[in-house]
Design a protein around this motif. Structure first.
Motif, PDB file in Angstrom:
ATOM      1  N   GLY A  51       0.796  -1.222   0.000  1.00  0.00           N
ATOM      2  CA  GLY A  51       0.000   0.000   0.000  1.00  0.00           C
ATOM      3  C   GLY A  51       0.828   1.270   0.000  1.00  0.00           C
ATOM      4  N   ASN A  52       2.142   1.145   0.144  1.00  0.00           N
ATOM      5  CA  ASN A  52       2.982   2.349   0.216  1.00  0.00           C
ATOM      6  C   ASN A  52       3.108   3.042  -1.135  1.00  0.00           C
ATOM      7  N   ALA A  97       0.810  19.290   0.880  1.00  0.00           N
ATOM      8  CA  ALA A  97       0.695  17.869   0.528  1.00  0.00           C
ATOM      9  C   ALA A  97       1.049  17.000   1.734  1.00  0.00           C
ATOM     10  N   GLY A  98       2.052  17.411   2.492  1.00  0.00           N
ATOM     11  CA  GLY A  98       2.406  16.682   3.708  1.00  0.00           C
ATOM     12  C   GLY A  98       1.269  16.695   4.715  1.00  0.00           C
ATOM     13  N   ASP A 138      -3.516  14.075   7.215  1.00  0.00           N
ATOM     14  CA  ASP A 138      -4.965  14.064   7.397  1.00  0.00           C
ATOM     15  C   ASP A 138      -5.590  12.763   6.899  1.00  0.00           C
ATOM     16  N   LEU A 139      -5.068  12.243   5.785  1.00  0.00           N
ATOM     17  CA  LEU A 139      -5.590  10.996   5.221  1.00  0.00           C
ATOM     18  C   LEU A 139      -4.951   9.760   5.853  1.00  0.00           C
ATOM     19  N   ASN A 140      -3.986   9.995   6.746  1.00  0.00           N
ATOM     20  CA  ASN A 140      -3.239   8.925   7.401  1.00  0.00           C
ATOM     21  C   ASN A 140      -2.675   7.936   6.379  1.00  0.00           C
ATOM     22  N   PHE A 149       2.418   5.337   4.110  1.00  0.00           N
ATOM     23  CA  PHE A 149       3.760   5.514   3.571  1.00  0.00           C
ATOM     24  C   PHE A 149       4.367   6.825   4.048  1.00  0.00           C
ATOM     25  N   PHE A 150       3.511   7.765   4.425  1.00  0.00           N
ATOM     26  CA  PHE A 150       3.976   9.079   4.858  1.00  0.00           C
ATOM     27  C   PHE A 150       4.037   9.186   6.377  1.00  0.00           C
ATOM     28  N   THR A 151       3.095   8.556   7.047  1.00  0.00           N
ATOM     29  CA  THR A 151       2.969   8.757   8.490  1.00  0.00           C
ATOM     30  C   THR A 151       3.571   7.647   9.348  1.00  0.00           C
TER      31      THR A 151
END
Length: 145
Positions: free
Chosen positions: A46-47, A68-69, A74-76, A79-81
């Motif tokens: 999913g990343n 964007a960050g 916000d969308l959790n 890959f970012f969080t």
């Protein structure tokens, strides 16, 4: 089911540990633009699909790296969080966007609709969002802070 159709576009992932290229970004954005809806984007963990989604949303909404960050948080998007090994993919997505101190251009699709909705992010102090809502025909706008 009668009338259903499936289209598949394979965007090859770079070799393990390699950073995706600008051509990969263009292939991802082209696939998002051309494929019918509903759209499914899939990868094993999913990343990469999260990165593709964030890249597309950020480009569509005219976001810079800072906003964007915030959207990824916000969308959790994991890959970012939450991913400790996703730094190269995260950096790649951010490298496709304008830096935090610049606003991205408004996508042409927004201009053609007759209205403009922009989300601006204050990187100098308050770290808050401001919204610009405007009408292209009348050249009138409202700034919501």
């Amino acid at each position: 089911a009668s009338g259903c159709r499936v289209e598949v576009v394979h965007v090859p992932a770079p070799a393990s540990g390699a950073v995706p290229t600008a051509e990969t970004a263009e292939a991802v954005l082209r696939a998002f633009a051309e494929l019918p809806r509903p759209l499914m984007v899939q990868c094993t963990a999913g990343n990469r699909s999260g990165a593709a989604l964030l890249l597309w949303l950020a480009k569509q909404q005219g976001r810079n790296t800072e906003s964007a960050g915030q959207l990824a948080q916000d969308l959790n998007l994991a890959f970012f969080t939450e991913c400790s090994t996703c730094g190269p993919v995260r950096d790649w997505v951010m490298g496709q966007l304008p830096p935090a101190n610049e606003n991205a251009p408004v996508p042409a699709a927004q201009l053609e609709t007759g209205y403009v909705i922009r989300q601006l992010f204050d990187t100098q102090g308050s770290s808050t969002f401001t919204y610009l809502v405007g009408c292209s025909a009348s050249n009138e706008a409202l700034l919501i802070d």
